[in-house]
Design a protein around this motif. Structure first.
Motif, PDB file in Angstrom:
ATOM      1  N   ASP A 293       7.206 -12.562 -16.877  1.00  0.00           N
ATOM      2  CA  ASP A 293       5.748 -12.676 -16.930  1.00  0.00           C
ATOM      3  C   ASP A 293       5.092 -12.402 -15.586  1.00  0.00           C
ATOM      4  OD1 ASP A 293       6.482 -14.931 -15.549  1.00  0.00           O
ATOM      5  OD2 ASP A 293       5.742 -16.351 -17.043  1.00  0.00           O
ATOM      6  N   ALA A 294       5.897 -12.075 -14.566  1.00  0.00           N
ATOM      7  CA  ALA A 294       5.389 -11.675 -13.253  1.00  0.00           C
ATOM      8  C   ALA A 294       6.449 -10.813 -12.588  1.00  0.00           C
ATOM      9  CB  ALA A 294       5.066 -12.893 -12.390  1.00  0.00           C
ATOM     10  N   LEU A 295       6.015  -9.926 -11.688  1.00  0.00           N
ATOM     11  CA  LEU A 295       6.926  -9.016 -11.004  1.00  0.00           C
ATOM     12  C   LEU A 295       6.765  -9.170  -9.500  1.00  0.00           C
ATOM     13  CD1 LEU A 295       6.239  -5.859 -13.196  1.00  0.00           C
ATOM     14  CD2 LEU A 295       8.351  -7.192 -13.188  1.00  0.00           C
TER      15      LEU A 295
ATOM     16  N   GLU B 194      -2.707  -0.234 -10.302  1.00  0.00           N
ATOM     17  CA  GLU B 194      -3.259   0.425  -9.130  1.00  0.00           C
ATOM     18  C   GLU B 194      -2.237   1.421  -8.590  1.00  0.00           C
ATOM     19  OE1 GLU B 194      -3.108  -2.725  -9.757  1.00  0.00           O
ATOM     20  OE2 GLU B 194      -4.883  -3.838  -9.119  1.00  0.00           O
ATOM     21  N   PRO B 195      -2.567   2.722  -8.532  1.00  0.00           N
ATOM     22  CA  PRO B 195      -1.570   3.732  -8.149  1.00  0.00           C
ATOM     23  C   PRO B 195      -1.055   3.580  -6.731  1.00  0.00           C
ATOM     24  CG  PRO B 195      -3.772   4.695  -8.291  1.00  0.00           C
ATOM     25  CD  PRO B 195      -3.866   3.325  -8.874  1.00  0.00           C
ATOM     26  N   ASP B 196      -1.829   2.921  -5.851  1.00  0.00           N
ATOM     27  CA  ASP B 196      -1.339   2.748  -4.487  1.00  0.00           C
ATOM     28  C   ASP B 196      -0.401   1.549  -4.365  1.00  0.00           C
ATOM     29  OD1 ASP B 196      -3.304   0.905  -4.989  1.00  0.00           O
ATOM     30  OD2 ASP B 196      -4.219   1.027  -2.999  1.00  0.00           O
ATOM     31  N   LEU B 197      -0.178   0.839  -5.483  1.00  0.00           N
ATOM     32  CA  LEU B 197       0.751  -0.289  -5.481  1.00  0.00           C
ATOM     33  C   LEU B 197       2.067   0.037  -6.169  1.00  0.00           C
ATOM     34  CD1 LEU B 197      -1.331  -3.521  -6.229  1.00  0.00           C
ATOM     35  CD2 LEU B 197      -0.188  -2.886  -4.099  1.00  0.00           C
ATOM     36  N   ALA B 198       2.006   0.685  -7.340  1.00  0.00           N
ATOM     37  CA  ALA B 198       3.227   0.896  -8.110  1.00  0.00           C
ATOM     38  C   ALA B 198       3.035   2.007  -9.123  1.00  0.00           C
ATOM     39  CB  ALA B 198       3.638  -0.395  -8.823  1.00  0.00           C
ATOM     40  N   ALA B 199       4.162   2.497  -9.643  1.00  0.00           N
ATOM     41  CA  ALA B 199       4.179   3.468 -10.732  1.00  0.00           C
ATOM     42  C   ALA B 199       4.959   2.870 -11.892  1.00  0.00           C
ATOM     43  CB  ALA B 199       4.826   4.772 -10.276  1.00  0.00           C
ATOM     44  N   VAL B 200       4.542   3.188 -13.117  1.00  0.00           N
ATOM     45  CA  VAL B 200       5.182   2.642 -14.316  1.00  0.00           C
ATOM     46  C   VAL B 200       5.709   3.790 -15.167  1.00  0.00           C
ATOM     47  CG1 VAL B 200       4.902   1.206 -16.363  1.00  0.00           C
ATOM     48  CG2 VAL B 200       3.634   0.655 -14.281  1.00  0.00           C
TER      49      VAL B 200
ATOM     50  N   SER C  47      11.937  -0.613 -22.680  1.00  0.00           N
ATOM     51  CA  SER C  47      11.362  -1.324 -21.541  1.00  0.00           C
ATOM     52  C   SER C  47      10.426  -0.417 -20.754  1.00  0.00           C
ATOM     53  CB  SER C  47      12.469  -1.846 -20.621  1.00  0.00           C
ATOM     54  OG  SER C  47      13.152  -0.770 -19.994  1.00  0.00           O
ATOM     55  N   LEU C  48       9.695  -1.019 -19.839  1.00  0.00           N
ATOM     56  CA  LEU C  48       8.827  -0.309 -18.902  1.00  0.00           C
ATOM     57  C   LEU C  48       9.359  -0.561 -17.496  1.00  0.00           C
ATOM     58  CD1 LEU C  48       5.550  -1.493 -20.586  1.00  0.00           C
ATOM     59  CD2 LEU C  48       6.255   0.894 -20.472  1.00  0.00           C
ATOM     60  N   LEU C  49       9.524   0.495 -16.717  1.00  0.00           N
ATOM     61  CA  LEU C  49      10.068   0.394 -15.372  1.00  0.00           C
ATOM     62  C   LEU C  49       8.938   0.461 -14.360  1.00  0.00           C
ATOM     63  CD1 LEU C  49      12.512   0.385 -13.391  1.00  0.00           C
ATOM     64  CD2 LEU C  49      12.433   2.895 -13.499  1.00  0.00           C
ATOM     65  N   VAL C  50       8.847  -0.573 -13.505  1.00  0.00           N
ATOM     66  CA  VAL C  50       7.841  -0.627 -12.449  1.00  0.00           C
ATOM     67  C   VAL C  50       8.529  -0.376 -11.116  1.00  0.00           C
ATOM     68  CG1 VAL C  50       6.103  -2.041 -11.302  1.00  0.00           C
ATOM     69  CG2 VAL C  50       6.454  -2.253 -13.766  1.00  0.00           C
ATOM     70  N   GLU C  51       8.024   0.610 -10.360  1.00  0.00           N
ATOM     71  CA  GLU C  51       8.567   0.940  -9.046  1.00  0.00           C
ATOM     72  C   GLU C  51       7.447   0.846  -8.016  1.00  0.00           C
ATOM     73  OE1 GLU C  51      11.925   4.229  -9.678  1.00  0.00           O
ATOM     74  OE2 GLU C  51      10.058   4.726 -10.727  1.00  0.00           O
ATOM     75  N   PRO C  52       7.577  -0.035  -7.024  1.00  0.00           N
ATOM     76  CA  PRO C  52       6.503  -0.205  -6.036  1.00  0.00           C
ATOM     77  C   PRO C  52       6.352   1.033  -5.159  1.00  0.00           C
ATOM     78  CG  PRO C  52       8.462  -1.417  -5.374  1.00  0.00           C
ATOM     79  CD  PRO C  52       8.737  -0.896  -6.744  1.00  0.00           C
ATOM     80  N   THR C  53       5.117   1.304  -4.762  1.00  0.00           N
ATOM     81  CA  THR C  53       4.827   2.434  -3.872  1.00  0.00           C
ATOM     82  C   THR C  53       4.250   1.969  -2.543  1.00  0.00           C
ATOM     83  OG1 THR C  53       2.650   2.676  -4.916  1.00  0.00           O
ATOM     84  CG2 THR C  53       4.456   4.005  -5.807  1.00  0.00           C
ATOM     85  N   ALA C  54       4.082   0.660  -2.370  1.00  0.00           N
ATOM     86  CA  ALA C  54       3.547   0.101  -1.128  1.00  0.00           C
ATOM     87  C   ALA C  54       4.530  -0.919  -0.574  1.00  0.00           C
ATOM     88  CB  ALA C  54       2.187  -0.554  -1.380  1.00  0.00           C
ATOM     89  N   GLU C  55       4.461  -1.165   0.728  1.00  0.00           N
ATOM     90  CA  GLU C  55       5.328  -2.151   1.365  1.00  0.00           C
ATOM     91  C   GLU C  55       4.855  -3.569   1.118  1.00  0.00           C
ATOM     92  OE1 GLU C  55       8.178  -1.985   2.774  1.00  0.00           O
ATOM     93  OE2 GLU C  55       8.391   0.195   2.746  1.00  0.00           O
ATOM     94  N   SER C  56       3.559  -3.730   0.847  1.00  0.00           N
ATOM     95  CA  SER C  56       3.031  -5.063   0.581  1.00  0.00           C
ATOM     96  C   SER C  56       1.740  -4.934  -0.210  1.00  0.00           C
ATOM     97  CB  SER C  56       2.776  -5.827   1.888  1.00  0.00           C
ATOM     98  OG  SER C  56       1.793  -5.163   2.669  1.00  0.00           O
ATOM     99  N   GLY C  57       1.374  -6.016  -0.880  1.00  0.00           N
ATOM    100  CA  GLY C  57       0.139  -6.027  -1.640  1.00  0.00           C
ATOM    101  C   GLY C  57       0.281  -6.824  -2.918  1.00  0.00           C
ATOM    102  N   THR C  58      -0.851  -7.068  -3.569  1.00  0.00           N
ATOM    103  CA  THR C  58      -0.864  -7.787  -4.839  1.00  0.00           C
ATOM    104  C   THR C  58      -1.754  -7.051  -5.825  1.00  0.00           C
ATOM    105  OG1 THR C  58      -2.701  -9.189  -4.126  1.00  0.00           O
ATOM    106  CG2 THR C  58      -0.469 -10.029  -3.746  1.00  0.00           C
TER     107      THR C  58
ATOM    108  N   LEU D  58       1.549  -8.723 -10.069  1.00  0.00           N
ATOM    109  CA  LEU D  58       2.440  -7.892  -9.267  1.00  0.00           C
ATOM    110  C   LEU D  58       2.290  -8.286  -7.804  1.00  0.00           C
ATOM    111  CD1 LEU D  58       4.274  -5.364  -8.889  1.00  0.00           C
ATOM    112  CD2 LEU D  58       2.180  -4.000  -8.820  1.00  0.00           C
ATOM    113  N   ARG D  59       3.418  -8.578  -7.152  1.00  0.00           N
ATOM    114  CA  ARG D  59       3.389  -8.983  -5.752  1.00  0.00           C
ATOM    115  C   ARG D  59       4.479  -8.222  -5.002  1.00  0.00           C
ATOM    116  NH1 ARG D  59       0.998 -13.188  -3.264  1.00  0.00           N
ATOM    117  NH2 ARG D  59       0.373 -14.031  -5.290  1.00  0.00           N
ATOM    118  N   ILE D  60       4.095  -7.601  -3.886  1.00  0.00           N
ATOM    119  CA  ILE D  60       5.027  -6.815  -3.082  1.00  0.00           C
ATOM    120  C   ILE D  60       5.047  -7.388  -1.666  1.00  0.00           C
ATOM    121  CG2 ILE D  60       5.651  -4.514  -2.266  1.00  0.00           C
ATOM    122  CD1 ILE D  60       3.886  -3.387  -4.514  1.00  0.00           C
ATOM    123  N   GLY D  61       6.234  -7.578  -1.129  1.00  0.00           N
ATOM    124  CA  GLY D  61       6.396  -8.140   0.208  1.00  0.00           C
ATOM    125  C   GLY D  61       7.269  -9.381   0.158  1.00  0.00           C
TER     126      GLY D  61
END
Length: 714
Positions: free
Chosen positions: A479-481, A516-522, A529-540, A556-559
């Protein structure tokens, strides 16, 4: 930063700390569907709900009066274990199950008796005398095996106590044949005087005063004696005539096929009460009263959505299926059931154990004669499977035979012949009741029962579908990534919940996804399933999914952040534990900065996997998603692996492995978090483990500054 691949050697590391009692089941309800694997061979899956979670079983039922036969499945030798799918299988194999417990971390030999095609391969070890046996007429049963043998020596006979066993009794004898393989026989010989007679064509070719190693030549056998028996064998000269004779009986007959096990679970239709007080993946075998029907059962465990089953639950499931007698096979990471689908040749894994497929010494294969190669039917099923692949971090999905009104379900169809093997297809045509179908994609109509049919030539098959009203809400798993940075990827799945609470999977093709395209691609994947790949080093941000007129947002949380879990100022409160180690002690010591924790260990007691633990006074909680760990280690150069024992959010326990301590002085060791862990986690132990049986040593390491790298709070 952190590695994701676990070392293959660690698949055999036993983890006694994983054993935990399970609560009694309550409110049990079973559901399942059947797959016709071959004539007289059927696979069913079921789910049993209880107060402490869900048990998931897969069972293969085999009619031994039909065309299916059962044979021994083994490696190139008794000491050459391999994943079940790579063991030597007879032609026409459509299913297989793992078999006996084995000498883990050492020879790899099975502990019980083994018979292949009427040839005795191995005698039972004390405590492992029961076997699942097939008699010469093809009837099966659970029996106590009895081994006896004699070595006809000059002067007087000597009893043969073991055949191809990793353990020969003190003052006793054991025979080793080419079937043993090349593993050193020193473990079987133990300490004290040893004599080996190398015998070929009933003549002593050589006499040795130590246990040998390496493959035994074809046509040659080795008679090994310990203690008093060694002294007797030492009197036999080279060139003397020696005759070896031994046999195994089970249930009053010499088995055509036999594989050992441990606890008898059912006897004369009654549950024996055998239990080990734990929930684990399980594997077991049962036979009907007449011995003409065989049941192979596995229980999922140590995986998302299921902790495992107790032995009593396993026994009860077999009893309800019709088993009269049943035997426990090796469970845990060894539990494996393979079965093919109609229209295919290769059996595939049908259970989950929370890790990769483990090498096992033997098993049983179910095989059938080849079919006629003509299409006799069509097997139709949803392309999306309810059970994720072994090692997946995802929980089992709802039944894919359910679909929401207006949404779709992709189906697959294969033609099969008279033996349910592959058959040629002359083009598939599709038809549907209760909806429409186009190239195998069913679009559901009004709520109710539906049916999708596929035809090729004169052969046909169908899948029943249940159409639900539109979803009241959508849910995702997880329920969260969270991601440590702009690398890697995580899958998530979307399920819908009908107004009455019934659940069904949502196909990725039916989902509109935004992020948000500057955060991740799906990316939509073929496994549902759906695959989420981050495109930023940090962000929410959020990943938003819409389907069936409903939407759900996935945070979605990156970092990552570094969180200190232990500085070991409380080292005096930690306690030492061992597994197969001669000893272990913990004590306060000078650390990298301030106080540390010293772990003294002795790995000289056994030639098997061993571990020495430092157990925390209380679990060390990690908030959020843990990406990895680090700990400062003052190494001793011994080469043991540094590891952590953690408990996840579902109460499942995992071993997290780092690197070998092959250095001296201070260094930071990084430790991975395996796939399939439910976050958040808690660290319970820091430990060393030695998986190499030949390594014998003792030493001391000091730990300091244990840290987790986790998603930022908030």
């Amino acid at each position: 930063m952190f590695r994701r691949a676990a070392a293959a050697a660690l698949a055999l590391v036993p983890t006694l700390w994983l054993i935990t009692p399970g609560a009694a089941a309550a409110g049990t309800a079973h559901t399942g569907r059947e797959v016709p694997v071959a004539p007289g061979v059927a696979l069913s899956s079921s789910r049993a709900a209880g107060d402490d979670g869900t048990r998931r079983f897969s069972m293969l039922s085999v009619d031994l009066d039909g065309p299916a036969a059962v044979s021994y499945l083994g490696g190139e030798s008794l000491t050459d274990p391999a994943p079940l799918a790579r063991l030597r299988a007879p032609g026409g194999t459509v299913a297989a199950v793992n078999g006996d417990f084995f000498d883990s971390g050492a020879s790899g030999a099975p502990l019980g008796a083994a018979v292949r095609g009427g040839t005795l391969l191995k005698s039972p070890t004390a405590g492992h005398r029961h076997v699942a046996a097939i008699d010469p007429s093809g009837r099966g049963g659970i029996h106590r095996a009895s081994f006896s043998g004699t070595a006809d020596l000059p002067g007087a006979d000597v009893a043969v106590d073991r055949l191809n066993s990793h353990r020969v009794p003190v003052d006793g004898t054991g025979v080793f044949t080419p079937a043993w393989g090349g593993h050193p026989r020193g473990r079987a010989a133990g300490s004290g005087p040893v004599t080996e007679l190398v015998i070929g064509e009933q003549t002593v070719r050589s006499v040795r005063d130590s246990a040998g190693s390496g493959p035994i030549e074809p046509g040659t056998r080795v008679l090994l004696g310990r203690g008093a028996a060694a002294e007797r064998l030492a009197e036999v000269p080279v060139g003397a005539a020696v005759a070896l004779d031994y046999t195994l009986r089970a249930g009053g007959f010499r088995p055509r096929t036999a594989v050992g096990g441990r606890h008898v679970l059912l006897r004369d239709g009654e549950v024996t009460g055998a239990d080990d007080g734990a929930r684990h993946p399980r594997s077991a075998i049962g036979f009907s009263r007449t011995g003409r029907r065989m049941f192979l059962l596995v229980a999922d465990g140590r995986a998302p959505g299921t902790r495992g089953a107790t032995l009593q639950e396993t026994a009860e499931r077999l009893r309800r299926a019709g088993a009269h007698d049943a035997l426990e096979f090796d469970g845990g990471g060894s539990a494996t059931l393979l079965a093919r689908e109609p229209g295919t040749e290769r059996p595939v894994i049908r259970n989950r154990t929370g890790g990769p497929e483990r090498a096992v010494p033997n098993g049983l294969a179910v095989h059938v004669p080849a079919g006629d190669g003509t299409a006799r039917g069509v097997w139709v099923r949803p392309r999306l499977g309810a059970r994720p692949e072994r090692g997946s971090a995802l929980s089992p999905r709802p039944d894919p035979h359910r679909v929401f009104s207006g949404l779709s379900r992709a189906l697959t169809a294969r033609a099969y012949d008279s033996a349910h093997g592959p058959a040629p297809e002359s083009g598939l045509t599709w038809a549907a009741e209760g909806g429409t179908v186009d190239s195998g994609v069913f679009r559901a109509g009004a709520p109710g029962e539906a049916r999708v049919t596929a035809r090729t030539g004169g052969a046909r098959g169908a899948a029943g579908m249940r159409v639900l009203p539109g979803p009241a809400r959508l849910e995702t798993e997880p329920d969260a990534l969270a991601f440590a940075g702009a690398s890697g990827g995580r899958r998530f799945v979307v399920d819908g919940v009908a107004p009455d609470g019934t659940r069904a999977p949502i196909e990725p093709a039916d989902a509109a996804v935004s992020v948000e395209p500057d955060l991740a691609a799906v990316t939509r994947r073929g496994d549902g399933s759906l695959l989420v790949e981050p495109t930023a080093e940090s962000g929410t941000g959020t990943v938003t999914v819409e389907a069936g007129g409903r939407s759900v947002a996935v945070p979605l949380r990156i970092g990552s952040r570094s969180v200190r879990l232990a500085d070991f100022d409380d080292a005096a409160s930690w306690r030492a534990e061992t597994y197969r180690a001669a000893s272990a002690e913990v004590a306060p010591a000078e650390g990298y900065s301030g106080r540390g924790l010293a772990l003294d260990y002795d790995f000289t007691a056994q030639r098997r996997s061993r571990a020495a633990y430092a157990a925390a006074p209380a679990p060390l909680q990690v908030g959020g998603t843990a990406f990895g760990f680090s700990v400062r280690v003052r190494g001793d150069g011994g080469g043991a692996l540094v590891a952590l024992a953690v408990t996840d959010a579902e109460g499942r326990r995992h071993s997290c492995y780092g690197e070998r301590v092959d250095w001296q002085g201070w260094r930071t060791a990084e430790i991975d978090v395996p796939e399939g862990v439910a976050h958040p986690v808690a660290v319970e132990r820091v430990y060393l483990v030695e998986t190499r049986s030949a390594r014998q040593y003792r030493g001391r390491v000091v730990f300091d500054d244990l840290r987790a790298f986790a998603a930022p709070a908030g």
